[in-house]
Design a protein around this motif. Structure first.
Motif, PDB file in Angstrom:
ATOM      1  N   GLY A  12      -1.227  -8.227   0.729  1.00 52.31           N
ATOM      2  CA  GLY A  12      -0.421  -8.829  -0.332  1.00 52.31           C
ATOM      3  C   GLY A  12      -0.725 -10.318  -0.418  1.00 52.31           C
ATOM      4  O   GLY A  12      -1.647 -10.823   0.253  1.00 52.31           O
ATOM      5  N   ALA A  13       0.086 -11.010  -1.194  1.00 53.76           N
ATOM      6  CA  ALA A  13      -0.185 -12.409  -1.520  1.00 53.76           C
ATOM      7  C   ALA A  13      -0.319 -13.309  -0.286  1.00 53.76           C
ATOM      8  O   ALA A  13      -1.031 -14.312  -0.331  1.00 53.76           O
ATOM      9  N   GLY A  14       0.346 -12.955   0.816  1.00 54.42           N
ATOM     10  CA  GLY A  14       0.300 -13.791   2.024  1.00 54.42           C
ATOM     11  C   GLY A  14      -1.108 -13.964   2.577  1.00 54.42           C
ATOM     12  O   GLY A  14      -1.401 -14.969   3.234  1.00 54.42           O
ATOM     13  N   THR A  23       2.041 -17.387  -3.338  1.00 58.25           N
ATOM     14  CA  THR A  23       2.670 -16.077  -3.176  1.00 58.25           C
ATOM     15  C   THR A  23       3.711 -15.934  -4.283  1.00 58.25           C
ATOM     16  O   THR A  23       3.860 -16.827  -5.119  1.00 58.25           O
ATOM     17  N   PHE A  24       4.412 -14.806  -4.275  1.00 59.33           N
ATOM     18  CA  PHE A  24       5.378 -14.568  -5.349  1.00 59.33           C
ATOM     19  C   PHE A  24       6.805 -14.927  -4.975  1.00 59.33           C
ATOM     20  O   PHE A  24       7.531 -15.537  -5.741  1.00 59.33           O
ATOM     21  N   ASP A  26       7.995 -16.476  -1.969  1.00 66.54           N
ATOM     22  CA  ASP A  26       8.324 -17.594  -1.086  1.00 66.54           C
ATOM     23  C   ASP A  26       9.033 -18.655  -1.924  1.00 66.54           C
ATOM     24  O   ASP A  26       9.038 -18.587  -3.154  1.00 66.54           O
ATOM     25  N   TRP A  31       7.403 -16.509  -8.681  1.00 64.62           N
ATOM     26  CA  TRP A  31       8.650 -16.068  -9.340  1.00 64.62           C
ATOM     27  C   TRP A  31       9.791 -17.091  -9.199  1.00 64.62           C
ATOM     28  O   TRP A  31      10.884 -16.879  -9.706  1.00 64.62           O
ATOM     29  N   ASN A  92      -3.233  -7.726  -4.445  1.00 63.38           N
ATOM     30  CA  ASN A  92      -3.638  -9.007  -5.017  1.00 63.38           C
ATOM     31  C   ASN A  92      -4.581  -8.812  -6.196  1.00 63.38           C
ATOM     32  O   ASN A  92      -5.460  -7.952  -6.162  1.00 63.38           O
ATOM     33  N   HIS A 109      -3.029  -3.299  -8.172  1.00 63.82           N
ATOM     34  CA  HIS A 109      -2.273  -4.007  -9.215  1.00 63.82           C
ATOM     35  C   HIS A 109      -3.185  -4.664 -10.256  1.00 63.82           C
ATOM     36  O   HIS A 109      -2.741  -5.523 -11.007  1.00 63.82           O
ATOM     37  N   PHE A 152       5.206  -4.943 -14.284  1.00 61.20           N
ATOM     38  CA  PHE A 152       6.413  -4.225 -13.850  1.00 61.20           C
ATOM     39  C   PHE A 152       6.725  -3.146 -14.889  1.00 61.20           C
ATOM     40  O   PHE A 152       6.673  -3.405 -16.090  1.00 61.20           O
ATOM     41  N   GLY A 179       6.796  -6.496   1.293  1.00 60.04           N
ATOM     42  CA  GLY A 179       7.283  -5.114   1.346  1.00 60.04           C
ATOM     43  C   GLY A 179       8.460  -4.872   0.419  1.00 60.04           C
ATOM     44  O   GLY A 179       9.345  -4.064   0.726  1.00 60.04           O
ATOM     45  N   THR A 180       8.448  -5.546  -0.726  1.00 60.21           N
ATOM     46  CA  THR A 180       9.579  -5.398  -1.651  1.00 60.21           C
ATOM     47  C   THR A 180       9.228  -4.595  -2.896  1.00 60.21           C
ATOM     48  O   THR A 180      10.121  -4.170  -3.627  1.00 60.21           O
ATOM     49  N   VAL A 181       7.920  -4.446  -3.169  1.00 58.95           N
ATOM     50  CA  VAL A 181       7.524  -3.809  -4.419  1.00 58.95           C
ATOM     51  C   VAL A 181       6.952  -2.411  -4.141  1.00 58.95           C
ATOM     52  O   VAL A 181       5.980  -2.269  -3.397  1.00 58.95           O
ATOM     53  N   LEU A 203       3.736 -13.470   8.022  1.00 60.25           N
ATOM     54  CA  LEU A 203       4.330 -14.727   8.483  1.00 60.25           C
ATOM     55  C   LEU A 203       5.713 -14.480   9.087  1.00 60.25           C
ATOM     56  O   LEU A 203       6.134 -15.166  10.016  1.00 60.25           O
ATOM     57  N   GLY A 218       2.826 -14.579  12.201  1.00 56.78           N
ATOM     58  CA  GLY A 218       2.124 -15.858  12.208  1.00 56.78           C
ATOM     59  C   GLY A 218       1.326 -15.977  10.923  1.00 56.78           C
ATOM     60  O   GLY A 218       1.393 -15.098  10.052  1.00 56.78           O
ATOM     61  N   ALA A 220      -1.716 -15.650   8.486  1.00 61.33           N
ATOM     62  CA  ALA A 220      -2.769 -14.626   8.427  1.00 61.33           C
ATOM     63  C   ALA A 220      -4.123 -15.155   8.915  1.00 61.33           C
ATOM     64  O   ALA A 220      -4.862 -14.444   9.607  1.00 61.33           O
TER      65      ALA A 220
END
Ligand code: APR
Length: 234
Positions: A12-14, A23-24, A26, A31, A92, A109, A152, A179-181, A203, A218, A220
């Motif tokens: 993911g974005a991290g 990221t989306f 943070d 967002w 990503n 995505h 979405f 882990g939200t989407v 992280l 930590g 990435a």
């Protein structure tokens, strides 16, 4: 030789954060600056295509000034040096994994560097700004090009293929995602049900933290190269 044969990696974005890609979710994430209902839904595109184009044009242009980091490189190294199979599934839409050398990958995505024509349905490579008054180079219809991005409310790409890989996985790594989407957030449960060892590298603990058998927290760019090195030596 590694005890694992089939490795599935979800990123993911991290994983791109240390390259300078936002990221989306943070504090200073995408967002926090944009309402996703204005730029990342089919309805937003119908209402105001220019605003949606401007958002993705800016993000596409930004890719020329960022570079793959140590985490992208370590993931590519794992694909090259692991004796079994490595499949990379990324949420990503940047191109940093492929620029680091990953080849066996699925952009679930979509991709910033592609557009799709709603008239002929074809996706094509695209490196410049997109606008409403551009004709599709393939079917020549005007005004039907859109970012090749899963918004979405739309179905992510390659889902059948991804679930097949998860069913055969014996190691599942989740790297740099909150882990939200869904459906991506559900992959860990699928891999676990298939008997895979599951590892979260992020992280901070993600929403799905409790599903993972092993957790490493930590940045990435630090933890992923160390993990890959250990795995290749195991
Ligand atoms: N190293 C590792 N992890 C990091 C780092 C870093 N340097 N920096 C941030 N992170 C972690 C954050 O702690 C967070 O858990 O990366 C995660 C990023 O989460 P999100 O911003 O929610 O990104 P992601 O999980 O990829 O989002 C999923 O949501 O809106 C969308 O479509 C978009 O594909 C995206 C999807």
């Amino acid at each position: 030789m590694s005890p694992f044969h089939n490795i599935v990696i979800l990123t993911g974005a991290g994983v791109s954060a240390e390259s300078g890609v936002s990221t989306f979710r943070d504090q200073d994430g995408v967002w926090a600056k944009y309402d996703l209902n204005d730029v990342a839904t089919p309805e937003a595109f119908q209402r105001n295509p220019k605003r949606v184009h401007d958002f993705y044009n800016q993000r596409r242009a930004n890719l020329s000034s960022v570079h793959p980091n140590k985490a992208h490189k370590a993931i590519a190294r794992l694909e090259t040096e692991h004796s079994g199979n490595v499949v990379l599934v990324t949420q990503n839409v940047d191109n940093l994994h492929e620029r680091a050398g990953s080849t066996n990958m699925l952009h679930m995505h979509g991709e910033l560097m592609k557009v799709r024509c709603d008239a002929c349905g074809q996706a094509l490579e695209w490196g410049i700004d997109l606008a409403t008054d551009i004709a599709c180079p393939l079917c020549e219809n005007m005004g039907f090009l859109r970012p090749h991005i899963v918004w979405f409310g739309e179905m992510p790409f390659y889902m059948d293929q991804i679930y097949r890989h998860l069913a055969e996985a014996d190691l599942f790594l989740s790297i740099g995602t909150s882990g939200t989407v869904y459906p991506a957030a559900g992959f860990v449960a699928e891999a676990r049900a298939a008997g895979a060892h599951t590892v979260e590298l992020n992280l901070e603990p993600s929403e799905g933290e409790s599903y993972f058998a092993e957790k490493i927290y930590g940045a990435a760019g630090t933890i992923v190269p160390t993990y890959v090195e250990t795995l290749l030596k195991a």
